[in-house]
Design a protein around this motif. Structure first.
Motif, PDB file in Angstrom:
ATOM      1  N   VAL A 147     -43.572  -4.101 115.976  1.00 36.53           N
ATOM      2  CA  VAL A 147     -42.198  -3.712 116.259  1.00 36.53           C
ATOM      3  C   VAL A 147     -41.573  -4.810 117.099  1.00 36.53           C
ATOM      4  N   SER A 148     -40.414  -5.265 116.719  1.00 40.96           N
ATOM      5  CA  SER A 148     -39.729  -6.283 117.495  1.00 40.96           C
ATOM      6  C   SER A 148     -39.179  -5.672 118.780  1.00 40.96           C
ATOM      7  N   ALA A 149     -38.837  -6.541 119.722  1.00 41.71           N
ATOM      8  CA  ALA A 149     -38.409  -6.076 121.047  1.00 41.71           C
ATOM      9  C   ALA A 149     -37.110  -5.294 120.997  1.00 41.71           C
ATOM     10  N   ASN A 150     -36.215  -5.621 120.054  1.00 49.08           N
ATOM     11  CA  ASN A 150     -34.943  -4.911 119.999  1.00 49.08           C
ATOM     12  C   ASN A 150     -35.012  -3.617 119.202  1.00 49.08           C
ATOM     13  N   GLN A 151     -36.161  -3.323 118.581  1.00 51.90           N
ATOM     14  CA  GLN A 151     -36.317  -2.101 117.804  1.00 51.90           C
ATOM     15  C   GLN A 151     -37.261  -1.091 118.454  1.00 51.90           C
ATOM     16  N   GLU A 152     -37.945  -1.482 119.524  1.00 53.47           N
ATOM     17  CA  GLU A 152     -38.912  -0.573 120.110  1.00 53.47           C
ATOM     18  C   GLU A 152     -38.216   0.491 120.949  1.00 53.47           C
TER      19      GLU A 152
END
Length: 202
Positions: free
Chosen positions: A53-58
């Motif tokens: 999971v990318s940082a902006n989607q977690e």
């Protein structure tokens, strides 16, 4: 049909050339077959998780757990493979003898040790500061060498108790005492000659 019947079978050809091939060739051929079969069945593939999971989607909980796992402790708690990869080679070899309960017990004891470290340091500092306080001791008898704050130091003052007001290693006081003795005409060898020209104790 006659030509097909006269054609030798593959098994006959294998038996015919078996004596001609060396033993290492047969081993290599067998290993290549096993390797190909393992790759086709997926046995040789190393599976890994693709749940990235990318940082902006977690989510917030994922972010909290990611920062809590900054030392890798939670990863090693839930993954035996990650715990083994963090060990040195001899410990990796010995990890096959460790059960899952013993592995998690070791991780738990390590965590509790780090948790109690500030408390241990606080107790150590508290006990260490007690060295700056004088402990309660019995009152000693008034001998001549006891309680030098109330009497002079004539018991180690010199030949004629000249510098009895100075303590043993109070050199500045003894310098002034020797200056006074020189002004009085007293012969003090240690105060009369430079220290570079003397030897021994003075």
């Amino acid at each position: 049909l006659k030509q097909r019947a006269e054609a030798p079978s593959p098994a006959l050809n294998l038996a015919r050339h078996e004596s001609a091939w060396p033993a290492w060739h047969w081993r290599e051929a067998a290993m290549s077959l096993l390797r190909r079969a393992a790759l086709r069945s997926g046995f040789g593939l190393r599976c890994s998780s693709t749940a990235v999971v990318s940082a902006n989607q977690e989510s917030m909980s994922q972010k909290v757990y990611r920062w809590l796992d900054i030392t890798g402790y939670l990863t090693k708690w839930h993954s035996r493979r990650a715990w083994i990869l963090d060990l040195d080679p001899p410990s990796r070899a010995a990890s096959v003898m460790m059960t899952e309960y013993e592995r998690k017990l070791l991780l738990w004891l390590t965590f509790m040790n780090f948790m109690f470290m500030p408390i241990s340091l606080w107790y150590w500092y508290g006990q260490f500061t007690h060295l700056s306080a004088k402990p309660p001791i019995p009152l000693m008898p008034e001998y001549q060498y006891m309680n030098g704050r109330k009497r002079d130091f004539s018991w180690h003052g010199g030949r004629w108790n000249d510098c009895k007001e100075c303590r043993w290693l109070e050199f500045e006081c003894k310098k002034m005492c020797h200056d006074r003795l020189r002004e009085e005409g007293r012969d003090v060898r240690g105060g009369r000659m430079p220290r570079s020209q003397t030897f021994g104790f003075h």
